[in-house]
Design an enzyme around this catalytic site. Structure first.
Site: not given
Ligand code: GUN
Length: 291
Positions: A52, A96, A119
């Site tokens: 990311k 995350q 998110d």
């Molecule tokens: N863990 C797995 N998928 C995601 C996501 O889309 N965002 C976040 N913050 N954590 C994740």
């Protein structure tokens, strides 16, 4: 069979975003800035967060990675979130997941300022999403919608079967696909671990979204000819023959299911890269909202 190429599509979206960032900065709007909080040192989470951050740099964004120890208290994590909420430099941020067991995930997600919640996990944004109001859509479902749209996969009036009811993918996916929108207007069935006769249901599906987290769960006998398949799973499976010691497996037995499919996403290179591209799209939107 057409491969829904998330790698190529996400590269295209990232190029589009980079061009828009250039245009915005040329008229004096600040460079979008995404921050990510990573708690602990889980290998998979570290890989995703690094991807990311790297993608941000490539599109001309600023990015900040906040790495916190596994043992951090819930209170200290909430304080880190408060700092990002207040920091005027940060347009959007994510925490995350998963978080260590001693931390209440819901409490953490509710602490994020909804205007910076790129998110789309805060209840305010989940509510807006469910009402089809403008908001940040969660990146993975958003990426799936975009992939279906760009490949012109017909969804209107089709039967979509979602396997899995997670807050991140299955649940929002089922809501979005039923809504009046491009890549929507579908008849949706959501299934999960308590569903009886799953195979009877998946065999009726025009489109299957497999998001349950069990490697190679969906097999050819569970689908009809001409089905379109979105594979959200990505599990590391120990494999000594690989240099890194593991291989990546999706929730779909690709080799057999692809033979019966009209459209199918590969793993890796399908949904994963789309998630990153859409997170960036949300961050760009957050920056525009704040300007
Ligand atoms: N863990 C797995 N998928 C995601 C996501 O889309 N965002 C976040 N913050 N954590 C994740």
């Amino acid at each position: 069979m057409v491969l829904l190429d998330g790698k190529a599509t996400s590269a295209q979206i990232k190029d589009e975003i980079a061009i828009e960032v250039q245009k915005l900065t040329a008229i004096g709007i600040k460079t979008p800035h995404l921050a990510a909080i990573l708690v602990g040192s889980d290998g998979a989470s570290l890989t995703y967060v690094n991807a990311k951050v790297k993608a941000c740099a490539k599109a001309g964004f600023e990015s900040t990675l906040v790495k916190l120890p596994e043992e951090i208290s819930e209170n200290d994590l909430l304080n880190e979130i408060k700092k990002l909420n207040k920091n005027p430099e940060i347009d959007g941020f994510i925490v995350q997941l998963p978080l260590p067991k001693h931390i209440d995930e819901q409490k953490v997600l509710m602490a994020v300022n909804p205007d910076k919640d790129v998110d789309g996990f805060h209840p305010t944004n989940v509510g807006k999403m469910a009402l089809n109001l403008p908001t940040f859509l969660p990146a993975t479902p958003f990426g799936i919608l975009e992939l279906l749209k760009r490949y012109e996969v017909e969804t209107s009036g089709k039967h979509v079967v979602v396997i899995g009811r997670s807050h991140i993918v299955g649940s929002p996916m089922s809501i979005l696909m039923a809504q009046k929108r491009t890549a929507g207007n579908a008849t949706v069935t959501i299934t999960h671990s308590r569903t009886k006769n799953l195979k009877e249901i998946t065999r009726q599906a025009d489109i299957i979204v497999a998001a349950l987290g069990i490697p190679e769960f969906l097999t050819a006998d569970m689908v009809k000819d001409g089905v379109s398949v979105i594979d959200v799973g990505i599990t590391r499976i120990a494999d000594e023959s690989k240099k890194r010691g593991y291989r990546l497996a999706g929730d779909v037995h690709f080799e057999s299911v692809s033979k019966k499919s009209s459209f199918i996403t590969p793993v890796p290179g399908g949904v994963g890269p789309m998630t990153i591209a859409m997170l960036m799209k949300n961050t760009l939107q957050a920056a525009k909202n704040r300007s």
